[in-house]
Design an enzyme around this catalytic site. Structure first.
Site, mmCIF file in Angstrom:
data_model
loop_
_atom_site.group_PDB
_atom_site.id
_atom_site.type_symbol
_atom_site.label_atom_id
_atom_site.label_comp_id
_atom_site.label_asym_id
_atom_site.label_seq_id
_atom_site.Cartn_x
_atom_site.Cartn_y
_atom_site.Cartn_z
ATOM 1 N N GLU A 40 38.351 50.127 44.358
ATOM 2 C CA GLU A 40 38.135 51.573 44.352
ATOM 3 C C GLU A 40 38.828 52.147 45.587
ATOM 4 O OE1 GLU A 40 34.053 52.946 44.343
ATOM 5 O OE2 GLU A 40 34.715 55.035 44.261
ATOM 6 N N ARG A 298 31.178 36.414 46.800
ATOM 7 C CA ARG A 298 32.008 37.200 47.698
ATOM 8 C C ARG A 298 32.154 36.491 49.038
ATOM 9 N NH1 ARG A 298 31.286 42.227 49.187
ATOM 10 N NH2 ARG A 298 30.809 42.862 47.085
ATOM 11 N N LYS A 308 32.489 48.548 53.469
ATOM 12 C CA LYS A 308 33.405 49.670 53.682
ATOM 13 C C LYS A 308 32.722 50.790 54.465
ATOM 14 C CE LYS A 308 36.225 49.297 49.513
ATOM 15 N NZ LYS A 308 36.308 49.858 48.153
HETATM 16 P P1 ATP Z 1 32.418 49.397 47.389
HETATM 17 O O1 ATP Z 1 31.778 49.013 46.080
HETATM 18 O O2 ATP Z 1 31.490 49.667 48.509
HETATM 19 O O3 ATP Z 1 33.471 50.401 47.255
HETATM 20 P P2 ATP Z 1 33.670 46.824 47.259
HETATM 21 O O4 ATP Z 1 33.774 45.895 48.411
HETATM 22 O O5 ATP Z 1 32.925 46.409 46.055
HETATM 23 O O6 ATP Z 1 33.147 48.102 47.926
HETATM 24 P P3 ATP Z 1 35.909 47.399 45.549
HETATM 25 O O7 ATP Z 1 37.061 48.247 45.900
HETATM 26 O O8 ATP Z 1 35.049 47.829 44.426
HETATM 27 O O9 ATP Z 1 35.104 47.256 46.888
HETATM 28 O O10 ATP Z 1 36.371 45.894 45.345
HETATM 29 C C1 ATP Z 1 37.505 45.526 44.594
HETATM 30 C C2 ATP Z 1 37.394 44.105 44.163
HETATM 31 O O11 ATP Z 1 37.285 43.257 45.298
HETATM 32 C C3 ATP Z 1 36.168 43.859 43.323
HETATM 33 O O12 ATP Z 1 36.544 43.039 42.233
HETATM 34 C C4 ATP Z 1 35.221 43.158 44.226
HETATM 35 O O13 ATP Z 1 34.390 42.307 43.519
HETATM 36 C C5 ATP Z 1 36.173 42.418 45.179
HETATM 37 N N1 ATP Z 1 35.548 42.229 46.477
HETATM 38 C C6 ATP Z 1 35.029 43.174 47.266
HETATM 39 N N2 ATP Z 1 34.500 42.648 48.387
HETATM 40 C C7 ATP Z 1 34.700 41.309 48.303
HETATM 41 C C8 ATP Z 1 34.373 40.190 49.143
HETATM 42 N N3 ATP Z 1 33.725 40.357 50.294
HETATM 43 N N4 ATP Z 1 34.743 38.964 48.723
HETATM 44 C C9 ATP Z 1 35.399 38.797 47.575
HETATM 45 N N5 ATP Z 1 35.728 39.796 46.741
HETATM 46 C C10 ATP Z 1 35.385 41.037 47.087
#
Ligand code: ATP
Ligand code: MG
Length: 593
Positions: A40, A298, A308
């Site tokens: 996102e 994760r 974030k």
């Molecule tokens: P938010 O939901 O707060 O915006 P998020 O960390 O989920 O943050 P996204 O932009 O939705 O961010 O994440 C994009 C992709 O990266 C998703 O598929 C998510 O599962 C993966 N991702 C996010 N954080 C991690 C992490 N710490 N380790 C591995 N994969 C991650």
């Protein structure tokens, strides 16, 4: 120096997700494997995202498939083009040149179907219509028309209804497993109200579209979840076209479907959403094959915050200089600090993919960085905290050009010339007037070898009026350099140095871990554990070849650390970032204060 010179043998990774993919390839389940990385655009990517990028693009690469970069941009109020652009840059940096790094990985299973017209392998090219060269993102918001049509189709099937409860009431009803009083509206009324929602007749929150599944399902995500909400807000990609936006759960599975994704890989917290993901696709009766969701743990790292929201707070409250501050765990910060993409990819592969959340020691990341830089970095001499040395038996005005190897790990990178003269700088720490036991560096009356040069002996310590050391007067064994009569003579210590009249000045930013505790994320006030010594700026003396330092190169200042040129450098102004120390001496440094 090119990456071709670097041998980094590493086994092709294997994990439960790759096992599943391999089985699907073996049974020819799909024409080709298709993954996606769907951030996102509401912040910069961090090292956790790097794990996901390496997994998704890695699988596509290894199995001759395709991976899409998709902006998961369904929430206009939190998103911004700045983030879209940074995400695109970061992903490109992390995966570009992957094809020719020697991680020992070759595509297996199916070979990539095609190499595109511009010669790029297709694994990172958009697979849907309008493919352009390079890594161009897809946007979930480009599918809003189709997603809207799918919502209308659900309504017509009697599987979605417009609900007039407020957002808070909806939450409460769902918590209690209670049916919405609007659940049994007719299809006609639902279609009319949904059209009017789209046309902007109602304010934010007045109505929503909800899937009609089970009001009291044990899995709360199936309790008539929201699939569309009203948001009168401009969107960074679609402008003012829409005032209703699909929820993540509705948009995500359908975006996967529209792009032909086969394996939709996400983190464990989405496991409970999977029944909803499947329900939406099944309920619409879409032609097969349908995408399927798989979850992995994760990444969480010690001494690091990854949310974030918290990273944004650090930026907004000026705890760091920006998203790309070299202390940040963002991909842009890590890149600016000087970490090569190959090191991040090696880290992502080393930690593996599991089903269980855990905490990874940041030392694992640091180890991957040291391993990579050791192979890659040019060795250079620089003195961080200089003290003057005069070689009294070395003729005034004489200058010798000594040979020094660029990189013992890669002999083909050759040698450079290192000027030697009567006046030098050595590291203040490499001299002790009152040496502790086992001090093998320079001391009054003692001998030490200058790297690539002579053995010197400290004859006199000259002090200024205030009693500080002004210079060390030494003599050199002029036969002790390479090729000389006493070249083989052994002394216990070897230290680095630079010739004083030839030295070039540089600013050096000594970066360290941003937090002092292993788990900064758990405390109520994570900022209370910020490391006050995470940055020290000093002015140093470098060997003259560093005048031509390039941002593309990495440097090991011998006996000290690895460094990379910072973007704040300018002609005549060198700024180096310390990427990482040679050894893991963090515990010692942490107790310095
Ligand atoms: P938010 O939901 O707060 O915006 P998020 O960390 O989920 O943050 P996204 O932009 O939705 O961010 O994440 C994009 C992709 O990266 C998703 O598929 C998510 O599962 C993966 N991702 C996010 N954080 C991690 C992490 N710490 N380790 C591995 N994969 C991650
Ligand atoms: Mg998310």
């Amino acid at each position: 120096m090119s990456l071709e010179n670097i041998e980094t043998p590493a086994a092709a990774p294997s994990d439960f997700i790759r096992d599943i993919v391999a089985a699907h390839v073996a049974e020819n389940k799909y024409p080709r494997i298709h993954t996606r990385f769907p951030p996102e655009p509401n912040g910069y990517l961090h090292i956790g995202h790097a794990k996901s990028i390496c997994l998704n693009f890695g699988i596509a690469r290894e199995f001759g498939g395709v991976c899409n970069l998709r902006m998961d941009d369904t929430n206009p109020t939190k998103e911004d083009v700045e983030y879209v652009e940074s995400i695109q840059e970061d992903v490109n940096w992390l995966i570009s040149a992957w094809a020719d790094d020697k991680l020992g990985l070759k595509p297996h299973g199916k070979t990539p179907e095609a190499v595109t017209s511009n010669g790029q392998p297709d694994f990172y090219l958009p697979a849907v219509t309008g493919a352009t060269a390079g890594l161009e993102p897809f946007y979930a918001s480009d599918y809003f028309d189709q997603i809207y049509a799918y919502a209308v189709a659900l309504i017509k099937k009697g599987k979605a209804f417009v609900c007039d409860l407020t957002p808070d009431e909806t939450d409460e009803y769902r918590r209690q497993g209670k049916a919405s009083p609007f659940r049994d509206r007719s299809v006609e009324e639902n279609l009319d109200l949904f059209t009017r929602m789209k046309n902007g007749e109602f304010p934010d929150g007045a109505r929503s579209l909800r899937a009609k599944i089970v009001v009291d399902a044990p899995n709360i995500w199936l309790r008539d979840p929201l699939i569309y909400r009203i948001r009168h807000a401009a969107h960074h990609h679609t402008g003012d076209k829409w005032c209703i936006y699909p929820m993540y759960d509705f948009a995500h599975c359908l975006s996967d479907y529209i792009e032909g994704i086969t394996h939709s890989i996400c983190t464990l917290e989405f496991e409970v959403h999977r029944p909803l993901y499947d329900w939406i696709l099944e309920s619409l009766g879409l032609p097969r094959p349908l995408p399927h969701q798989y979850e992995f743990a994760r990444l969480s790292l010690t001494y690091t915050v990854m949310s974030k929201r918290k990273l944004l707070q650090l930026v907004n409250e000026n705890s760091v200089t920006g998203w790309d501050d070299p202390r940040m765990p963002t991909i842009s910060g890590i890149r600016r600090r000087g970490v090569p993409a190959t090191a991040l990819r090696a880290f992502a592969y080393n930690i593996g993919i599991t089903k269980y959340n855990g905490l990874t020691d940041v030392a694992v990341l640091e180890h991957a960085i040291r391993e990579d830089l050791n192979k890659r970095a040019f060795r250079r001499l620089a003195v961080l905290r200089p003290i003057k040395v005069v070689i009294t038996n070395y003729p005034e005005g004489q200058v010798e050009e000594l040979n020094a190897v660029n990189n013992p790990e890669q002999p083909e990178t050759g040698t450079r010339k290192l000027p030697f003269s009567r006046e030098l700088f050595i590291e203040r720490d490499d001299f002790a007037e009152v040496p502790p036991p086992k001090f093998f560096r320079l001391k009054p009356g003692g001998e030490v070898r200058l790297k690539y040069a002579y053995i010197i002996k400290c004859e006199e310590v000259v002090k200024d009026a205030a009693g500080n050391i002004a210079e060390l007067r030494c003599t050199a064994d002029l036969d002790s350099k390479t090729g000389g009569a006493t070249a083989g003579r052994k002394v216990k210590g070897t230290i680095h140095w630079v010739s004083a009249p030839h030295a070039v000045d540089a600013e050096v930013r000594l970066y360290d871990r941003l937090f002092t505790v292993a788990e900064p994320d758990t405390g109520a006030d994570f900022k209370a554990t910020l490391n006050p010594h995470s940055l020290e700026v000093i002015h140093v003396k470098c060997e003259p070849s560093l005048k031509d330092a390039s941002p593309a190169e990495r440097y090991q200042f011998e006996r000290l650390a690895y460094f990379a040129l910072d973007k704040d450098s300018a002609p005549g102004k060198l700024v180096f970032n310390r990427t990482i120390t040679l050894k893991d001496n963090w515990a010692k440094e942490a107790h310095k204060s």
